[in-house]
Design an enzyme around this catalytic site. Sequence first.
Site, PDB file in Angstrom:
ATOM      1  N   GLY A   2     -11.610  12.337  38.037  1.00  0.00           N
ATOM      2  CA  GLY A   2     -12.455  11.809  36.970  1.00  0.00           C
ATOM      3  C   GLY A   2     -12.781  12.905  35.963  1.00  0.00           C
ATOM      4  O   GLY A   2     -12.619  14.100  36.235  1.00  0.00           O
ATOM      5  N   CYS A   3     -13.264  12.488  34.789  1.00  0.00           N
ATOM      6  CA  CYS A   3     -13.511  13.460  33.718  1.00  0.00           C
ATOM      7  C   CYS A   3     -14.689  14.380  34.053  1.00  0.00           C
ATOM      8  O   CYS A   3     -14.566  15.612  34.024  1.00  0.00           O
ATOM      9  CB  CYS A   3     -13.714  12.732  32.398  1.00  0.00           C
ATOM     10  SG  CYS A   3     -14.823  11.312  32.493  1.00  0.00           S
ATOM     11  N   TYR A   4     -15.845  13.806  34.400  1.00  0.00           N
ATOM     12  CA  TYR A   4     -16.984  14.660  34.772  1.00  0.00           C
ATOM     13  C   TYR A   4     -16.648  15.547  35.977  1.00  0.00           C
ATOM     14  O   TYR A   4     -16.962  16.743  35.979  1.00  0.00           O
ATOM     15  CB  TYR A   4     -18.209  13.805  35.124  1.00  0.00           C
ATOM     16  CG  TYR A   4     -18.977  13.183  33.986  1.00  0.00           C
ATOM     17  CD1 TYR A   4     -19.462  13.939  32.927  1.00  0.00           C
ATOM     18  CD2 TYR A   4     -19.285  11.818  34.006  1.00  0.00           C
ATOM     19  CE1 TYR A   4     -20.218  13.351  31.910  1.00  0.00           C
ATOM     20  CE2 TYR A   4     -20.042  11.229  33.002  1.00  0.00           C
ATOM     21  CZ  TYR A   4     -20.505  11.994  31.953  1.00  0.00           C
ATOM     22  OH  TYR A   4     -21.263  11.417  30.959  1.00  0.00           O
ATOM     23  N   THR A  56     -13.813  16.782  36.899  1.00  0.00           N
ATOM     24  CA  THR A  56     -12.904  17.877  36.542  1.00  0.00           C
ATOM     25  C   THR A  56     -13.701  19.089  36.054  1.00  0.00           C
ATOM     26  O   THR A  56     -13.516  20.215  36.546  1.00  0.00           O
ATOM     27  CB  THR A  56     -11.913  17.415  35.446  1.00  0.00           C
ATOM     28  OG1 THR A  56     -11.085  16.395  36.000  1.00  0.00           O
ATOM     29  CG2 THR A  56     -11.054  18.558  34.933  1.00  0.00           C
TER      30      THR A  56
END
Length: 338
Positions: free
Chosen positions: A149-151, A153
């Site tokens: 996921g972005c957060y 990462t």
Amino acid sequence: MIRVGIVGVTGYTGGELIRILIKHPKVKITGLFSRSAYNKPSAEVFPQFASKLNLICDKPDADIISDKCDLVFLALPHTASMDIAAGLIKSGVRVIDLSADYRIKDLKVYSKFYAVRHKDGGGVKKAVYGLAELFPKEIKKAQLVANPGCYPTAAILSLAPLVSLGIADLSMIVIDAKSGVSGAGKKKAQEFSLSDAKDDFKAYKVGMHQHMPEINQELSRLAGKKVSVTFVPHLLPVYRGILETIYLKKRKKHAGKDIIGIYKKFYRGKPFVRIKNKGEFPSIKDVVNTNFCDIGIKDSGGSIIIVSAIDNLIKGASGQAVENMNIMCGFPETSGLI
Ligand SMILES: NC(=O)c1ccc[n+]([C@@H]2O[C@H](COP(=O)([O-])OP(=O)(O)OC[C@H]3O[C@@H](n4cnc5c(N)ncnc54)[C@H](OP(=O)(O)O)[C@@H]3O)[C@@H](O)[C@H]2O)c1
């Protein structure tokens, strides 16, 4: 040349994948798969790529995909990926899933945070968590990669050196995270448009966001013991980009250590993590439209503040997915990304 396809291609991350892959020297896009654009020419759906891409969008069907592609990116919402991934794996296609369906190993935790029962426990067992800097050996051999996921990462890259080397006091780690509106996907970002977000700034899903168990799972794996972070996401009035400010304490015996030096050594040879010098901190503008994760560190002896920035759609999604493909296929890690 390997043949690659994108499923759910009309979404934000699908569009970013096309943009990266049409310039990639080692791959050819041979399939675009879409429910909403089925049977439409790519030039109509993506006029910006018309001179370089000439395909008819296909149905997202596992048999059709496996006929046309050696490797496929699933740019789908969670639950939609698990409906199609098992058939693809059976037919021998390599899969990089951008959704959360294969990230969480504990199926009960998945059900709790995603409000559905998982249908493909076998796939979850097989899947490799695709944080390229940390797990390249596993990614290289994987048939199914769960793209982070972005957060998570930004959070995991920010904390990995301190957590895996036993420097962090694990009792209290606070992650104050902010994302631009594209983090929610095309449909939601259109519903909560930038004009609504403008002149506002707010927290959401406080202490209950679905990325929290993913961060805890991977940090616990690195620490070799349970880690439970405090994670608060916020919606920023910008289109793309994530900035996270992370607060934690050092364990006493590490008080005198050169933390910036430790980070530089930990990420040596990792082309997409850039550690700032003392007194320097990243901003979203430094990383937007790139696959970089920039990290700045303030070491005050007993406590540490880390500030990290990524582009949610690139290092937080499509760029990292291509980085994973590069590792899986033995291409240079930076191919198509720099
Ligand atoms: N946005 C980000 O910053 C970000 C970052 C990291 C990870 N992710 C994850 O990556 C995935 C894709 O994100 P996104 O931002 O590209 O989402 P998006 O803009 O909402 O696009 C998802 C695409 O999936 C297809 N789709 C939608 N509902 C579907 C359904 N019920 N069944 C099958 N297909 C469906 C649609 O494409 P077609 O009509 O073309 O089939 C849609 O355009 C999500 O799981 C998301 O959580 C997103």
